[in-house]
Structure formats: structure tokens, C-alpha cells
Design a protein around this motif. Sequence first.
Motif, PDB file in Angstrom:
ATOM      1  N   ARG A 138     -25.833   2.331 -23.390  1.00  0.00           N
ATOM      2  CA  ARG A 138     -25.923   0.888 -23.546  1.00  0.00           C
ATOM      3  C   ARG A 138     -26.941   0.502 -24.626  1.00  0.00           C
ATOM      4  NH1 ARG A 138     -26.477  -2.505 -18.160  1.00  0.00           N
ATOM      5  NH2 ARG A 138     -24.404  -1.540 -17.967  1.00  0.00           N
ATOM      6  N   ARG A 169     -13.317 -10.178 -27.074  1.00  0.00           N
ATOM      7  CA  ARG A 169     -13.767  -9.171 -26.114  1.00  0.00           C
ATOM      8  C   ARG A 169     -14.865  -9.716 -25.207  1.00  0.00           C
ATOM      9  NH1 ARG A 169     -14.804  -3.561 -29.083  1.00  0.00           N
ATOM     10  NH2 ARG A 169     -15.235  -2.999 -26.895  1.00  0.00           N
ATOM     11  N   ARG A 170     -15.792 -10.450 -25.787  1.00  0.00           N
ATOM     12  CA  ARG A 170     -16.889 -10.996 -24.979  1.00  0.00           C
ATOM     13  C   ARG A 170     -16.403 -12.112 -24.057  1.00  0.00           C
ATOM     14  NH1 ARG A 170     -22.823 -10.765 -27.623  1.00  0.00           N
ATOM     15  NH2 ARG A 170     -22.762  -8.563 -28.198  1.00  0.00           N
ATOM     16  N   ARG A 225     -13.609 -12.174 -22.525  1.00  0.00           N
ATOM     17  CA  ARG A 225     -12.987 -11.525 -21.364  1.00  0.00           C
ATOM     18  C   ARG A 225     -14.041 -11.066 -20.360  1.00  0.00           C
ATOM     19  NH1 ARG A 225      -8.565  -7.696 -24.496  1.00  0.00           N
ATOM     20  NH2 ARG A 225      -7.086  -9.378 -25.028  1.00  0.00           N
ATOM     21  N   ARG A 226     -15.182 -10.619 -20.900  1.00  0.00           N
ATOM     22  CA  ARG A 226     -16.233 -10.121 -20.020  1.00  0.00           C
ATOM     23  C   ARG A 226     -17.103 -11.246 -19.461  1.00  0.00           C
ATOM     24  NH1 ARG A 226     -18.372  -5.387 -24.082  1.00  0.00           N
ATOM     25  NH2 ARG A 226     -16.473  -4.100 -24.079  1.00  0.00           N
ATOM     26  N   ALA A 227     -17.061 -12.406 -20.122  1.00  0.00           N
ATOM     27  CA  ALA A 227     -17.968 -13.493 -19.735  1.00  0.00           C
ATOM     28  C   ALA A 227     -17.740 -13.944 -18.308  1.00  0.00           C
ATOM     29  CB  ALA A 227     -17.800 -14.671 -20.695  1.00  0.00           C
ATOM     30  N   ARG A 228     -16.515 -13.813 -17.809  1.00  0.00           N
ATOM     31  CA  ARG A 228     -16.207 -14.272 -16.458  1.00  0.00           C
ATOM     32  C   ARG A 228     -16.935 -13.453 -15.399  1.00  0.00           C
ATOM     33  NH1 ARG A 228      -9.705 -14.072 -17.524  1.00  0.00           N
ATOM     34  NH2 ARG A 228      -9.660 -15.500 -19.323  1.00  0.00           N
ATOM     35  N   ARG A 229     -17.279 -12.201 -15.738  1.00  0.00           N
ATOM     36  CA  ARG A 229     -17.886 -11.311 -14.754  1.00  0.00           C
ATOM     37  C   ARG A 229     -19.404 -11.234 -14.885  1.00  0.00           C
ATOM     38  NH1 ARG A 229     -13.701  -8.100 -16.976  1.00  0.00           N
ATOM     39  NH2 ARG A 229     -15.261  -6.714 -17.940  1.00  0.00           N
ATOM     40  N   ARG A 230     -19.982 -11.997 -15.836  1.00  0.00           N
ATOM     41  CA  ARG A 230     -21.417 -11.896 -16.077  1.00  0.00           C
ATOM     42  C   ARG A 230     -22.062 -13.280 -15.984  1.00  0.00           C
ATOM     43  NH1 ARG A 230     -22.871  -7.078 -19.026  1.00  0.00           N
ATOM     44  NH2 ARG A 230     -24.767  -8.197 -19.608  1.00  0.00           N
ATOM     45  N   GLY A 241     -22.723 -14.651 -19.429  1.00  0.00           N
ATOM     46  CA  GLY A 241     -21.550 -14.591 -20.300  1.00  0.00           C
ATOM     47  C   GLY A 241     -21.529 -15.639 -21.396  1.00  0.00           C
ATOM     48  N   ARG A 273     -23.769 -14.911 -24.300  1.00  0.00           N
ATOM     49  CA  ARG A 273     -23.356 -13.791 -25.155  1.00  0.00           C
ATOM     50  C   ARG A 273     -22.272 -14.183 -26.153  1.00  0.00           C
ATOM     51  NH1 ARG A 273     -24.445  -8.657 -23.558  1.00  0.00           N
ATOM     52  NH2 ARG A 273     -22.341  -7.928 -24.079  1.00  0.00           N
TER      53      ARG A 273
END
Length: 381
Positions: A3, A68-69, A71-76, A79, A82
Amino acid sequence: MSRGVTRALTRTACGLGWLAAGGMTASALIRALSSETEPLLIGVQGITVWLLLPAYPLLAGTGIVLVRRARRARRRSDGPARLRWPLALGTVALALVVVQATLLIPAIGWNGPRTAPVGATPLRIVSANVLLDNTELATLAGELVATDADVIVLEEVTPEHLATLAASPLWAAYPERILDALPGYHGSAIFSRLPIEDGGPIDVAGSPMLEARIHTPAGLVRIIDVHAVAPVTSENTVLWRGQYAELARIAASDTGTLILAGDFNATLDHAPLRRLVTTGLRDAFVESGRGFGATWPRWDGVVPPLMRLDHVLVSQQVTVVAVTDQTSAGSDHRRLVVDLALPSSQSPSSQSPSSRSPSSQSPSSQSPSSQSPSSPETPTP
């Protein structure tokens, strides 16, 4: 990949993206402000359209990161935060793409050849900067004859060039000529198959340019062989602006058929040339060109010419039928071959080539040594 490494790469990509965006934004501002006094800024204006090309991959890259970000924003929980930098950078990249397209689309020749008006008189003119130290001039002379032009205008013609041209087929093929061969960059020559009434060097803001009044079946045509200085020094930018101001004055006051052809050392990205065409002149390439039409620098390699420094400008009476650019042997410029159509005229002074004796020549066409005295010159590349 850890990471930490991913974050480091992301930060580096973000920094490089903003650095590229900053450079392109500066280029766009330089083009918008159109400085006429700073040589570096003048140079950047001529290639801004190319300097903005990285905006396209920058927009694509930030778009991929943003998707891409998102898509991930929903889980963070962080989000939305970012998404800020790719969204901001993508917005800047999109604006730069719009600016690049705005500059590129008018620079491309879209029209291509057109049909000449019925009854018009055809006139083919070739403009070529032969290059001061051209070692292939004899080959170039043959190429010029092969264009089958009615009138050929040459720039950077030296006395040594003139001796080579006098021994070439060009000399016999074009019995009418006005010559002003000079050491350095400001020599020029006009070769014609049509009768030349008069002409010679004229002073354009302290620098010589050559003009000729040529008889055509449609009447007299005034041709000025333009070679503006290159604005590569502060002193030259003053002369450069003065030359354009004087050419604009000439164009605005001439009510006849006028053609300006040559190496203008400017593109339509430069304000002095844009002002010149507002006097009623039209750029032949804009009228009937196709593609990019860049003429300089012409070199052997994969990189094409970047700027269209060579132009043929015509007055309103003239129809531009076709424009092509061709490689000139030994020169760093591509030459222009322009087909024009002149409106019919009832002028009593008009005459066709056949109505004049082949032995009749303009006073300066008799021999290579018949030239005007050398004029003071400003070194240009």
C-alpha cells in the motif's frame, strides 16, 4: 505491491500531472496574450497547438483514476475526499483539451481544391525559401521548373545562388525575372513566364523585399515577395512588427490585384499576421488547403514540420483554387504551390505571354549580375 508503494506512485503521478497541466496552462495563456515583444513567448505561440497535445492522455488518465476511485468510494468513509484531486486535475485537463481543439480545428485545411469561376484566368504561383546555405540548389531548380508555375518567388537568394540558377533550366524556362540577390538572408528573386512591367526591391520598415507588376490576360497583378525577419531577438521583434505594419499599410491602400507570397516567419497564431489578413487579404491555405500545411522546419526524420511560416495571401478579387506543399531539395522550408483564378478584365494594359516578344525582358532580367545594390540586413535564421 504494498500500500505504501502504491500511495507513493499515486502521489508521483499526481504531481507530474499537475506539473504538465501547469506547463500547458502557461502555454495557453502565452497564446492568448499574444506577446509581440518577447522572442521566447512569440516562439511558444507558434507551437502552442502541439504543446497542448499531452492534455488528451492527461484527461484519459485522470478519467480512469476517477472511475476506479468512484467505485471504491462507496466502501470507504473518506471516499469523496479521494475523488478531489483526480476530479480537479481532470477538469483542468478537459479545459486544456477544449483550448487545443479550438486552436487545432481552424489550423487544419478542411476545404481542399475548388473549381475556378467560369472565364477566370488561371495563375500558378510557387513560393520557396531556398535556404542560405543550400547545397542542392541545382536539384531544387529542376524541381521548381517541374511545378509548371507561371510565377516563382524565392527567398534567401545569394549571389552564389544566382550563379547556380543561371546555369540551370530555370533560367531559360522563366525569361522574365526581377533579381535582388544579397549576401545573408534578405536576397530574393521573382521568375515569371508572363511579362513583367516593372518591379524591384522596396524598403519594408528597413528591410528589403522584392515586388513585381506582372501582365496577365486578366490585367496587372502586383506580387510582393515577402521575407519577414525571424523574431528571435528583441531587436528583431521591433523590425518584425514594423514590417507587418508596413505590409498592412500597403495592402490597405492597394485597390488592384495583390498577392503577397513568401516566408512570413509567422503563423496565424501571431497577432501581426492576423492583423495583416484583416486588411482584406485571404490566406490561400485557409481558403483551399488540406491537412496541416506546416512548412517549417523541414528535416529528414520522423518528426514533421511544426509551423506554417510560408503563406500566399491574396486580395479579394482572386479565387484560390488549390494549395499544396512540397519538399524543396536542400531547404529547411517546404515550398507552396498555389493555383489561383483571376477575374476577367478589360484592362487595355493586359496582354498574354504570346503577345510579347520572347526576347523582351525586364531591365533586371538580362544577366545574373543585374541586381540592386546590397541593402543593410538583420541576421535571421
